[in-house]
Scaffold this active site. Structure first.
Site, PDB file in Angstrom:
ATOM      1  CE1 TYR B  26      30.489  56.929  38.838  1.00 42.39           C
ATOM      2  CE2 TYR B  26      30.838  56.854  40.985  1.00 42.39           C
ATOM      3  CZ  TYR B  26      30.016  56.771  39.965  1.00 42.39           C
ATOM      4  OH  TYR B  26      28.796  56.848  40.135  1.00 42.39           O
ATOM      5  CD  GLU B  27      34.022  58.685  45.158  1.00 41.19           C
ATOM      6  OE1 GLU B  27      35.301  59.093  45.529  1.00 41.19           O
ATOM      7  OE2 GLU B  27      33.309  58.174  45.552  1.00 41.19           O
ATOM      8  CE1 TYR B  94      35.905  52.002  40.009  1.00 43.84           C
ATOM      9  CE2 TYR B  94      37.756  50.491  39.714  1.00 43.84           C
ATOM     10  CZ  TYR B  94      37.044  51.497  39.115  1.00 43.84           C
ATOM     11  OH  TYR B  94      37.303  51.979  37.781  1.00 43.84           O
ATOM     12  N   GLY B 101      27.669  45.008  36.911  1.00 45.28           N
ATOM     13  CA  GLY B 101      26.502  44.370  36.530  1.00 45.28           C
ATOM     14  C   GLY B 101      26.446  42.611  36.508  1.00 45.28           C
ATOM     15  N   GLY B 103      27.574  40.958  39.540  1.00 46.29           N
ATOM     16  CA  GLY B 103      27.529  40.448  40.764  1.00 46.29           C
ATOM     17  C   GLY B 103      28.820  40.477  41.477  1.00 46.29           C
ATOM     18  CB  ILE B 104      32.184  41.713  40.566  1.00 43.42           C
ATOM     19  CG1 ILE B 104      32.470  40.586  39.457  1.00 43.42           C
ATOM     20  CG2 ILE B 104      33.611  41.872  41.261  1.00 43.42           C
ATOM     21  CD1 ILE B 104      33.363  41.227  38.352  1.00 43.42           C
ATOM     22  N   GLY B 105      30.296  43.639  42.764  1.00 44.74           N
ATOM     23  CA  GLY B 105      30.253  44.375  43.849  1.00 44.74           C
ATOM     24  C   GLY B 105      29.736  43.636  44.904  1.00 44.74           C
ATOM     25  CE1 TYR B 139      27.317  49.735  49.107  1.00 40.78           C
ATOM     26  CE2 TYR B 139      27.352  52.059  49.043  1.00 40.78           C
ATOM     27  CZ  TYR B 139      28.001  50.773  48.899  1.00 40.78           C
ATOM     28  OH  TYR B 139      29.492  50.763  48.586  1.00 40.78           O
ATOM     29  CD  GLU B 151      20.507  56.533  65.166  1.00 46.88           C
ATOM     30  OE1 GLU B 151      21.689  56.789  65.265  1.00 46.88           O
ATOM     31  OE2 GLU B 151      20.023  55.210  65.071  1.00 46.88           O
TER      32      GLU B 151
END
Lengths: 171, 171
Positions: B26-27, B94, B101, B103-105, B139, B151
């Site tokens: 994915y990355e 992951y 979609g 709610g697992i994450g 996040y 910062e």
């Protein structure tokens, strides 16, 4: 100047605590320090320590003007990269101002790197504030890559209420 | 959809390894993954583990099209802030694309936050690539602060030769 580097012991917690405060004063945020030497002792020297520390000492005859022989520290812990494995992370590196420019900081950092190698860590990581140019230049000159500049890594934190709210949503 | 979250066991190492690779794809950097499931097992499940992991499971009847019931993971470890003490750091979060979609994450992340609270950690930290806007937004919406933006924290790494050179200079 003579100095030696050694692993910190529980009885060094007061000295570590004093130097953490000195570093916070340098960073202009002394009121942010909420940790006591008791907590440092408990967290760093139990069966599963949350951190490790090496300290720099000078002989009694070269003690600081306030009478200290413990004049620097590097605090570190082990982290993990899921692509590369074990990593060592240096959270703090500090040398008292009157003892700078004598190679003590480099010796502390090199000791952390050597400990990392002994533990099969693939790399040494750390974070620096962008306004702290002297430190940033010091690390870059030693071969560090600035991953925030080159890869775009941003550092995020859930603090206080945000963490509390997350935790409450756990199934 | 039914799912459950539980602590990973040594025998989950192959599934964790598979999902680490899926995340690297994915990355767009699958060739960067240099770690085997054997190393993951050794590093995560010894006496002093280098990381911890929770996994998400679905019932057999809801398995993925490739036949997997382990469909997500969050990998974390403990770090330390010298001003605030214990911290929990989430390295990876992951969920397999076909299970997103639901709610697992959120459940995985909340579980990490709850574990952190149980260990008296003052905050939950993580890093995100700036081009990964969906994750960053996720996040931030949950209450994270972007400390690189506010910062100026930069993330540095000594890798390979640079770390080797440092270690050789240790006194």
């Amino acid at each position: 100047m003579d100095f030696s580097i050694r692993a910190a012991k529980p009885e060094d917690s007061k000295d570590i605590s004093r130097m953490i405060m000195e570093l916070a004063v340098y960073e202009k945020m002394p009121d942010q320090v909420k940790i006591s030497h008791k907590e440092l002792e408990q967290d760093g020297f139990g069966a599963n320590p949350f951190y490790h520390c090496v300290i720099a000492e000078v002989p009694e005859k070269q003690k600081s003007k306030d009478g200290h022989t413990t004049v620097g520290y590097a605090l570190f812990f082990y982290t993990y990269r899921t692509w590369k494995g074990r990593t060592i992370y240096m959270e703090d590196l500090y040398v008292m101002p009157e003892f700078r420019g004598k190679g003590i900081g480099k010796a502390l950092m090199s000791t952390v790197a050597r400990i990392g190698q002994e533990q099969q860590c693939a790399c040494l990581q750390l974070s620096v504030l962008d306004w702290n140019r002297p430190s940033l230049d010091f690390y870059l000159a030693k071969g560090a890559q600035d991953l925030t500049a080159t890869e775009g890594w941003h550092f995020l934190r859930f603090d206080g209420d945000a963490m509390e709210k997350l935790a409450q949503e756990a199934p």
